[in-house]
Design a protein around this motif. Sequence first.
Motif, PDB file in Angstrom:
ATOM      1  N   THR A  65      43.286  33.951  10.621  1.00  0.00           N
ATOM      2  CA  THR A  65      44.294  33.882  11.676  1.00  0.00           C
ATOM      3  C   THR A  65      45.683  34.207  11.126  1.00  0.00           C
ATOM      4  OG1 THR A  65      44.669  31.526  11.376  1.00  0.00           O
ATOM      5  CG2 THR A  65      43.021  32.153  13.004  1.00  0.00           C
ATOM      6  N   ASN A  66      45.683  34.778   9.950  1.00  0.00           N
ATOM      7  CA  ASN A  66      46.938  35.236   9.361  1.00  0.00           C
ATOM      8  C   ASN A  66      47.609  36.244  10.288  1.00  0.00           C
ATOM      9  OD1 ASN A  66      48.368  37.467   7.712  1.00  0.00           O
ATOM     10  ND2 ASN A  66      48.292  35.750   6.289  1.00  0.00           N
ATOM     11  N   ARG A  67      48.932  36.166  10.349  1.00  0.00           N
ATOM     12  CA  ARG A  67      49.660  37.023  11.279  1.00  0.00           C
ATOM     13  C   ARG A  67      49.370  38.503  11.090  1.00  0.00           C
ATOM     14  NH1 ARG A  67      53.919  35.672  14.513  1.00  0.00           N
ATOM     15  NH2 ARG A  67      54.051  33.429  14.749  1.00  0.00           N
ATOM     16  N   PHE A  82      46.742  39.889   8.669  1.00  0.00           N
ATOM     17  CA  PHE A  82      45.331  40.207   8.480  1.00  0.00           C
ATOM     18  C   PHE A  82      44.485  39.832   9.693  1.00  0.00           C
ATOM     19  CE2 PHE A  82      46.682  39.607   4.005  1.00  0.00           C
ATOM     20  CZ  PHE A  82      46.462  40.912   3.605  1.00  0.00           C
ATOM     21  N   GLY A  83      44.871  38.728  10.342  1.00  0.00           N
ATOM     22  CA  GLY A  83      44.064  38.222  11.451  1.00  0.00           C
ATOM     23  C   GLY A  83      43.701  39.301  12.454  1.00  0.00           C
ATOM     24  N   PRO A  84      44.715  39.931  13.067  1.00  0.00           N
ATOM     25  CA  PRO A  84      44.404  40.949  14.072  1.00  0.00           C
ATOM     26  C   PRO A  84      43.623  42.130  13.500  1.00  0.00           C
ATOM     27  CG  PRO A  84      46.679  40.246  14.246  1.00  0.00           C
ATOM     28  CD  PRO A  84      46.145  39.616  13.009  1.00  0.00           C
ATOM     29  N   LEU A  85      43.907  42.488  12.240  1.00  0.00           N
ATOM     30  CA  LEU A  85      43.165  43.595  11.629  1.00  0.00           C
ATOM     31  C   LEU A  85      41.694  43.244  11.501  1.00  0.00           C
ATOM     32  CD1 LEU A  85      45.526  44.923   8.803  1.00  0.00           C
ATOM     33  CD2 LEU A  85      44.829  46.039  10.930  1.00  0.00           C
ATOM     34  N   VAL A  86      41.457  42.045  10.951  1.00  0.00           N
ATOM     35  CA  VAL A  86      40.075  41.597  10.793  1.00  0.00           C
ATOM     36  C   VAL A  86      39.395  41.538  12.155  1.00  0.00           C
ATOM     37  CG1 VAL A  86      38.623  39.654  10.118  1.00  0.00           C
ATOM     38  CG2 VAL A  86      40.561  40.305   8.688  1.00  0.00           C
ATOM     39  N   ARG A  92      39.288  31.570  17.629  1.00  0.00           N
ATOM     40  CA  ARG A  92      40.373  32.177  16.827  1.00  0.00           C
ATOM     41  C   ARG A  92      40.925  33.413  17.521  1.00  0.00           C
ATOM     42  NH1 ARG A  92      37.487  28.127  14.747  1.00  0.00           N
ATOM     43  NH2 ARG A  92      38.657  27.205  13.046  1.00  0.00           N
ATOM     44  N   VAL A  93      40.026  34.152  18.137  1.00  0.00           N
ATOM     45  CA  VAL A  93      40.472  35.331  18.866  1.00  0.00           C
ATOM     46  C   VAL A  93      41.471  34.893  19.938  1.00  0.00           C
ATOM     47  CG1 VAL A  93      39.738  37.178  20.425  1.00  0.00           C
ATOM     48  CG2 VAL A  93      38.353  36.613  18.436  1.00  0.00           C
ATOM     49  N   ALA A  94      41.104  33.843  20.670  1.00  0.00           N
ATOM     50  CA  ALA A  94      41.987  33.326  21.710  1.00  0.00           C
ATOM     51  C   ALA A  94      43.320  32.891  21.110  1.00  0.00           C
ATOM     52  CB  ALA A  94      41.327  32.158  22.423  1.00  0.00           C
ATOM     53  N   PHE A  95      43.222  32.213  19.994  1.00  0.00           N
ATOM     54  CA  PHE A  95      44.412  31.701  19.323  1.00  0.00           C
ATOM     55  C   PHE A  95      45.363  32.841  18.951  1.00  0.00           C
ATOM     56  CE2 PHE A  95      46.438  30.622  15.241  1.00  0.00           C
ATOM     57  CZ  PHE A  95      47.161  29.505  15.625  1.00  0.00           C
ATOM     58  N   MET A  96      44.801  33.901  18.385  1.00  0.00           N
ATOM     59  CA  MET A  96      45.648  35.020  17.966  1.00  0.00           C
ATOM     60  C   MET A  96      46.197  35.787  19.158  1.00  0.00           C
ATOM     61  SD  MET A  96      43.861  36.602  14.625  1.00  0.00           S
ATOM     62  CE  MET A  96      42.165  36.388  15.092  1.00  0.00           C
ATOM     63  N   MET A  97      45.366  35.905  20.186  1.00  0.00           N
ATOM     64  CA  MET A  97      45.807  36.654  21.353  1.00  0.00           C
ATOM     65  C   MET A  97      46.960  35.952  22.069  1.00  0.00           C
ATOM     66  SD  MET A  97      43.996  39.246  21.363  1.00  0.00           S
ATOM     67  CE  MET A  97      43.142  40.122  22.626  1.00  0.00           C
ATOM     68  N   ASP A  98      47.058  34.641  21.868  1.00  0.00           N
ATOM     69  CA  ASP A  98      48.105  33.889  22.558  1.00  0.00           C
ATOM     70  C   ASP A  98      49.477  34.500  22.321  1.00  0.00           C
ATOM     71  OD1 ASP A  98      49.237  31.724  24.055  1.00  0.00           O
ATOM     72  OD2 ASP A  98      49.974  30.981  22.139  1.00  0.00           O
ATOM     73  N   ARG A  99      49.734  34.886  21.057  1.00  0.00           N
ATOM     74  CA  ARG A  99      51.042  35.464  20.729  1.00  0.00           C
ATOM     75  C   ARG A  99      51.324  36.681  21.593  1.00  0.00           C
ATOM     76  NH1 ARG A  99      49.287  35.896  14.705  1.00  0.00           N
ATOM     77  NH2 ARG A  99      48.919  33.694  14.305  1.00  0.00           N
TER      78      ARG A  99
END
Length: 739
Positions: free
Chosen positions: A294-296, A298-302, A385-392
Motif C-alpha cells: 500500500t506504499n504510495r 509501489f502500491g498502485p504499480l503492484v 487494500r485496493v479499496a484503501f489505495m483507491m480512496d486517495r
Amino acid sequence: MSRHSITMALAGNPNAGKTTLFNELTGARQHVGNYPGITVDHKEGYFSHDGQGITITDLPGTYSLSAYSVEEVVSRDFLTNNRPDVVINIVDASNLERNLYLTTQFLEMGVPLVIALNMIDVARDRGIEIQAEKLAELFGVPIIPIIARTGEGTDELIKQAVSVARQKKEWQPTDISYGEDLDTIIIQLEALLSRDGLLTGRYPVRFTAIKYLEHDDQIITLGQNENQTTANEMEKLVTEVSEHLLKTTDVYPEAIIADHRYGFIKSILRQGVVTHKFDTDRLYTSDKIDKVLTNRLFGPLVMLCILFFLYQFTFSWSELPVSMMEGFFGWLGSVVDSALPEGPVKSMVISGVIDGVGGVLGFVPLIMFMFFGIAVLEDSGYLARVAFMMDRIFRIFGLHGSSVMPFIVSGGIAGGCAVPGVMATRTLRSPKERMATLLTVPFMNCGAKVPVLVLLIGAFFKEHKALYMFLFTLLAWLVALVVSKLLRTTVLRGEATPFVMELPPYRLPTLRGLFIHTWERTWQYIKKAGTVILGISILLWALMTYPGLPQSEQEIYNAERAAVSAKFPETVHQELLQAQSADTLLSDAARSLQEELEDVNRKESGSRLRNSFAGKIGTFLEPVSSLAGFDWRTNIALLGGFAAKEVIISTLGTAYSMGEVAIDASDSLGLRLVRDPNWNAVVAVSALIFIMFYAPCFVTVVCIAKEAGSWKWAFFSMAFNTIFAFLGAVTVFQIGNLF
Ligand code: GDP
Ligand code: MG
C-alpha cells in the motif's frame, strides 16, 4: 415475588447495540421524551418477564462516566437520582477492550450490574472467541453473551438481571489500583470525604475521590455547593498531587487513571479469556507486507500488475475450455439441425435456444477463471487494500473510500453485477456521495458485459486480448470517476465526509473457500442463462421471426427455389438427399445445387428478419444508429440488452445466424462478425463503448429506483447513460473512420 415493577437501565458505548436490545425487549411499549432542559433523548419502555413487570431506560451512549459530555452527565445523574435496581451494561464483544472502559466505572461506582456481551456473531466472524463464564468470574458480575439483533441470549440476560435486581443490593464498589502515587492520595481523599460526609449520599467515596483527581467539573461544583470548606481542602490536595506528578512524570492524573483502567482490563483479558483464532504474528507480517503493497508509489504499480496478471491468467487459461464449449454448442446445433424437420420448432430450438443460451453458457469457463482470480484477491485480503489505495483517488472525484466496494462488486475488476453493487452503496453515509456512487456503478464491466467484450475483442483484436480487456476496464473506471465528478459538481454538489478504513490482516485463502466462492458466482450466472436469458432469447427469437414474409414475397422465394431445382437433374437431387453429413464428398453438380439453394434460403431468412417486428424496430433506428456504425441487426441486440446484457450476445448470435451474410452453420459468432461487411475494428470499439455505458439493465434500474427512493433517478440514469454512451460511440466511429 414482587408485584412492583423492577427498574433497569441500559448503558453502553454508542453503537454497542443498546437501542437494538431495547427494541427487542420492549417492542412497541416505549415512549421517548427529553431529559429536562437538554436535547438528549430519554427513552423508557415496559415489558414483563415470567410475570415480573419491568421498566427499562435506554441511556445515552457514552464511553466514560466523567462529565466530559452531556450524555455522560445524563447517564451518571440518572444512576444516582433514579437508582435503578440493575444496570445492564451492553458491550460490543468485537471491540471488547474499549467497551470495557465504561464497565470499569460502573464497577467503581458499584451499581448492581449485569453485562450483556453483545455482537458475539461479529466477534466470531473476526475470529474472536470469548470465555464469558471466566470473564464473569474475573469481573465478579454476571456476563451473558447475546446477539441483540436476533434476540439470541436475551432471555437468559433478563433472567440474570431480574435475579440481581431482586437482591436489592447496596452499591458495592470495586477497587481498581491506580499505582502507588495515586493510591496513596486516593486514600487520603477518601478519608477526608468520609470524615465530613461530602457527597457521600451520592457516590461511593472512592468514586468521588477519583473524580476529583480527574478534575470532574460537575463533582467539583456539587462539592462546593454541599460543603465549601471540605471541597476547598479536597481541591487543594488534588492540585498539589497534580503539580507533583506533572513535575516528576510529565503526565496529568487523568492520563494515569485512564492508563490504569486499561491496564486493569488488559490484565483480565490476558488470562485466557479471549482467544484470537488469527495469531498476532500474522498481524505483524500483514503490517510488513502492507508497507510495500500500500506504499504510495509501489502500491498502485503492484496493483496494476496484479490486475493485468489476472486478465492474462483468465484469458490464456480459459482459451481451450471456451473453444471446447463453442465446439460443443456448434455440434449440438448441427445434430438438432439434422434431427428435426424444417419448421418453426427447429428454428426456435436452433436460433432461439441453442444459439441464445449457448452463446451465454459458452463463456462459463472464462467467467469461472475470472471469478476464481477475484476470489483469490478477495479471500487473501488484497481487495481491501485496493479499496484503501483507491480512496486517495476517489476523493478527487467527489466520491468516498466506501464507494470502492460497490464499484468492485459491480464489476470493477470485471465480472460482477450492478445489482448487489447498487445495494452495497448502503454503507455510504453521505446521501450525495451515495447517489453519485449509485449512478456510476452501472458503468463497470459486469459479468454480463464481459462476454460481449470478450467476443468483440477476441474477434477484432485477437493479438492483444488481455491488454484490450485491461484497457477497457480502466476506461470503465475513468468514465465512472469523471461522470461522478460531473454529478458532484452539478446536481449532487456537497461536502465530502471523512473516511476511516480498517485493513483486515492478510490470509492465505483456503482452496475450499476459493472453490465455493467461484462456484456460487458461476452458478448464479448459469442459472440466469437457464432462466431469464432463455425466456428473453425465445421472446426475441419470436420478435425476430414473426410476422413472417408477406405471401407475395414468399412466393418469389418459392419460385426462385423451384427455378434452381429445375436446373439440375433428378440424380443430383437424389445425391444431395442421401448425403449423410456436411463432410460427405459431393459431386461438383450436387455442391452447386446445395450452394444455390442455401443462397436463396439465406436471402429469404434475411428478408424475414428484416420484415419481423424486431427487424422493423432495428431498421427504424438505423438512420440514427448508423452515426455510430450500428446496423439494424446490432440495434436489435442492443435493445435486447436492456432486458439483460447477456442477451446482446445471444441476440447477435440469432440475428447473424438468420442474416443475409454467407455463413457456415458451425462458424463462431466472432467469425461471422469479422466477415460481415457492416463490421470492422472501428465499429467494434464504437459498439464496446456503447455497450459499456448505455442504460443499465432492467433489474439494475429497478434497484436504483428502490435505493434512491424515487423513479426520478432511475429514469435519469437510463436517459443520461444512453445519451452519454451514444455520443461516445458516435465520436469513436466518426473519428475512427477518418483514419
Ligand atoms: P446503540 O448506539 O448502542 O443504540 O446501537 P444500536 O442498537 O443502534 O446498534 C448499532 C448497530 O449494531 C446497528 O446497526 C445494529 O443493527 C447492530 N447490532 C446490534 N446488535 C447486534 C448484534 O448482536 N449483531 C450484529 N451483527 N449487529 C448488531
Ligand atoms: Mg441508540
